[in-house]
Scaffold this motif. Sequence first.
Motif, PDB file in Angstrom:
ATOM      1  N   MET A 112     -12.242  14.473  -8.251  1.00  0.00           N
ATOM      2  CA  MET A 112     -10.914  14.069  -7.915  1.00  0.00           C
ATOM      3  C   MET A 112     -11.003  12.685  -7.286  1.00  0.00           C
ATOM      4  O   MET A 112     -11.516  12.526  -6.204  1.00  0.00           O
ATOM      5  N   GLU A 113     -10.482  11.751  -7.976  1.00  0.00           N
ATOM      6  CA  GLU A 113     -10.549  10.368  -7.553  1.00  0.00           C
ATOM      7  C   GLU A 113      -9.237   9.984  -6.908  1.00  0.00           C
ATOM      8  O   GLU A 113      -8.166  10.356  -7.361  1.00  0.00           O
ATOM      9  N   PRO A 114      -9.358   9.229  -5.788  1.00  0.00           N
ATOM     10  CA  PRO A 114      -8.130   8.815  -5.142  1.00  0.00           C
ATOM     11  C   PRO A 114      -7.361   7.847  -6.034  1.00  0.00           C
ATOM     12  O   PRO A 114      -7.930   6.999  -6.693  1.00  0.00           O
ATOM     13  N   THR A 115      -6.083   8.009  -5.964  1.00  0.00           N
ATOM     14  CA  THR A 115      -5.221   7.117  -6.737  1.00  0.00           C
ATOM     15  C   THR A 115      -4.839   5.946  -5.854  1.00  0.00           C
ATOM     16  O   THR A 115      -5.039   5.950  -4.641  1.00  0.00           O
ATOM     17  N   ASP A 116      -4.288   4.942  -6.495  1.00  0.00           N
ATOM     18  CA  ASP A 116      -3.850   3.763  -5.747  1.00  0.00           C
ATOM     19  C   ASP A 116      -2.779   4.123  -4.735  1.00  0.00           C
ATOM     20  O   ASP A 116      -2.748   3.576  -3.625  1.00  0.00           O
ATOM     21  N   VAL A 117      -1.932   5.064  -5.075  1.00  0.00           N
ATOM     22  CA  VAL A 117      -0.865   5.485  -4.156  1.00  0.00           C
ATOM     23  C   VAL A 117      -1.486   6.166  -2.949  1.00  0.00           C
ATOM     24  O   VAL A 117      -1.104   5.918  -1.810  1.00  0.00           O
ATOM     25  N   THR A 118      -2.470   7.018  -3.183  1.00  0.00           N
ATOM     26  CA  THR A 118      -3.134   7.722  -2.081  1.00  0.00           C
ATOM     27  C   THR A 118      -3.817   6.719  -1.157  1.00  0.00           C
ATOM     28  O   THR A 118      -3.731   6.816   0.056  1.00  0.00           O
ATOM     29  N   LEU A 119      -4.498   5.758  -1.764  1.00  0.00           N
ATOM     30  CA  LEU A 119      -5.167   4.738  -0.950  1.00  0.00           C
ATOM     31  C   LEU A 119      -4.158   3.933  -0.139  1.00  0.00           C
ATOM     32  O   LEU A 119      -4.394   3.624   1.029  1.00  0.00           O
ATOM     33  N   GLU A 120      -3.070   3.616  -0.759  1.00  0.00           N
ATOM     34  CA  GLU A 120      -2.047   2.856  -0.045  1.00  0.00           C
ATOM     35  C   GLU A 120      -1.471   3.666   1.105  1.00  0.00           C
ATOM     36  O   GLU A 120      -1.237   3.148   2.205  1.00  0.00           O
ATOM     37  N   LEU A 129      -3.015   6.107   2.714  1.00  0.00           N
ATOM     38  CA  LEU A 129      -4.066   6.192   3.740  1.00  0.00           C
ATOM     39  C   LEU A 129      -4.191   4.873   4.507  1.00  0.00           C
ATOM     40  O   LEU A 129      -4.360   4.869   5.729  1.00  0.00           O
ATOM     41  N   LYS A 130      -4.110   3.766   3.811  1.00  0.00           N
ATOM     42  CA  LYS A 130      -4.164   2.454   4.476  1.00  0.00           C
ATOM     43  C   LYS A 130      -2.973   2.284   5.414  1.00  0.00           C
ATOM     44  O   LYS A 130      -3.103   1.751   6.522  1.00  0.00           O
ATOM     45  N   SER A 131      -1.816   2.744   4.946  1.00  0.00           N
ATOM     46  CA  SER A 131      -0.614   2.646   5.768  1.00  0.00           C
ATOM     47  C   SER A 131      -0.768   3.495   7.034  1.00  0.00           C
ATOM     48  O   SER A 131      -0.428   3.066   8.150  1.00  0.00           O
ATOM     49  N   ILE A 132      -1.305   4.708   6.880  1.00  0.00           N
ATOM     50  CA  ILE A 132      -1.535   5.591   8.038  1.00  0.00           C
ATOM     51  C   ILE A 132      -2.522   4.929   8.991  1.00  0.00           C
ATOM     52  O   ILE A 132      -2.330   4.918  10.216  1.00  0.00           O
ATOM     53  N   ARG A 133      -3.623   4.363   8.423  1.00  0.00           N
ATOM     54  CA  ARG A 133      -4.623   3.683   9.240  1.00  0.00           C
ATOM     55  C   ARG A 133      -3.997   2.524  10.018  1.00  0.00           C
ATOM     56  O   ARG A 133      -4.220   2.368  11.220  1.00  0.00           O
ATOM     57  N   ASP A 134      -3.179   1.737   9.359  1.00  0.00           N
ATOM     58  CA  ASP A 134      -2.548   0.597  10.018  1.00  0.00           C
ATOM     59  C   ASP A 134      -1.601   1.053  11.125  1.00  0.00           C
ATOM     60  O   ASP A 134      -1.545   0.453  12.214  1.00  0.00           O
ATOM     61  N   GLU A 135      -0.866   2.141  10.861  1.00  0.00           N
ATOM     62  CA  GLU A 135       0.045   2.667  11.896  1.00  0.00           C
ATOM     63  C   GLU A 135      -0.741   3.207  13.082  1.00  0.00           C
ATOM     64  O   GLU A 135      -0.341   3.031  14.233  1.00  0.00           O
ATOM     65  N   LEU A 136      -1.860   3.880  12.799  1.00  0.00           N
ATOM     66  CA  LEU A 136      -2.706   4.388  13.888  1.00  0.00           C
ATOM     67  C   LEU A 136      -3.253   3.233  14.723  1.00  0.00           C
ATOM     68  O   LEU A 136      -3.266   3.293  15.957  1.00  0.00           O
ATOM     69  N   ARG A 137      -3.710   2.189  14.041  1.00  0.00           N
ATOM     70  CA  ARG A 137      -4.220   1.027  14.771  1.00  0.00           C
ATOM     71  C   ARG A 137      -3.110   0.394  15.620  1.00  0.00           C
ATOM     72  O   ARG A 137      -3.327   0.015  16.761  1.00  0.00           O
ATOM     73  N   SER A 138      -1.946   0.282  15.020  1.00  0.00           N
ATOM     74  CA  SER A 138      -0.811  -0.295  15.747  1.00  0.00           C
ATOM     75  C   SER A 138      -0.449   0.587  16.938  1.00  0.00           C
ATOM     76  O   SER A 138      -0.232   0.100  18.046  1.00  0.00           O
ATOM     77  N   GLY A 139      -0.411   1.904  16.700  1.00  0.00           N
ATOM     78  CA  GLY A 139      -0.101   2.838  17.789  1.00  0.00           C
ATOM     79  C   GLY A 139      -1.160   2.801  18.874  1.00  0.00           C
ATOM     80  O   GLY A 139      -0.858   2.836  20.070  1.00  0.00           O
TER      81      GLY A 139
END
Length: 113
Positions: free
Chosen positions: A1-9, A11-21
């Motif tokens: 099961m390979e991550p899709t571009d949407v999934t990566l996006e 996850l990146k969005s979640i990571r960025d929000e966590l960093r911001s938080g």
Amino acid sequence: MEPTDVTLEVLKSIRDELRSGLGDVRQGLDDVRHEIKVTRDELGERIDAVAERVGRVEGRQTQTEIRLATELIAVASAVTDVRDLLREDRDVRRQVKDHEKRIAAIEKKVKTH
């Protein structure tokens, strides 16, 4: 099961929000630390001021105790003097009474002769 571009996006969005938080949390912690330091400094100044006032009150209390003790000694001395004078007065009254009796007896004797 390979991550899709949407999934990566996502996850990146979640990571960025966590960093911001996390940045917001760190900033909040810094603000809290600063407020604690300011409060500690103000509290220290107030404690120092209270300690100074307590010291002045202690000094005044000691001076008052000394003045009261001095006055009590003076009152005790005055009471002793009054007591002594009353004793002397009582002794003098006895002597005067005795002399008056003697004089009355002498006058009575002189009148009868």
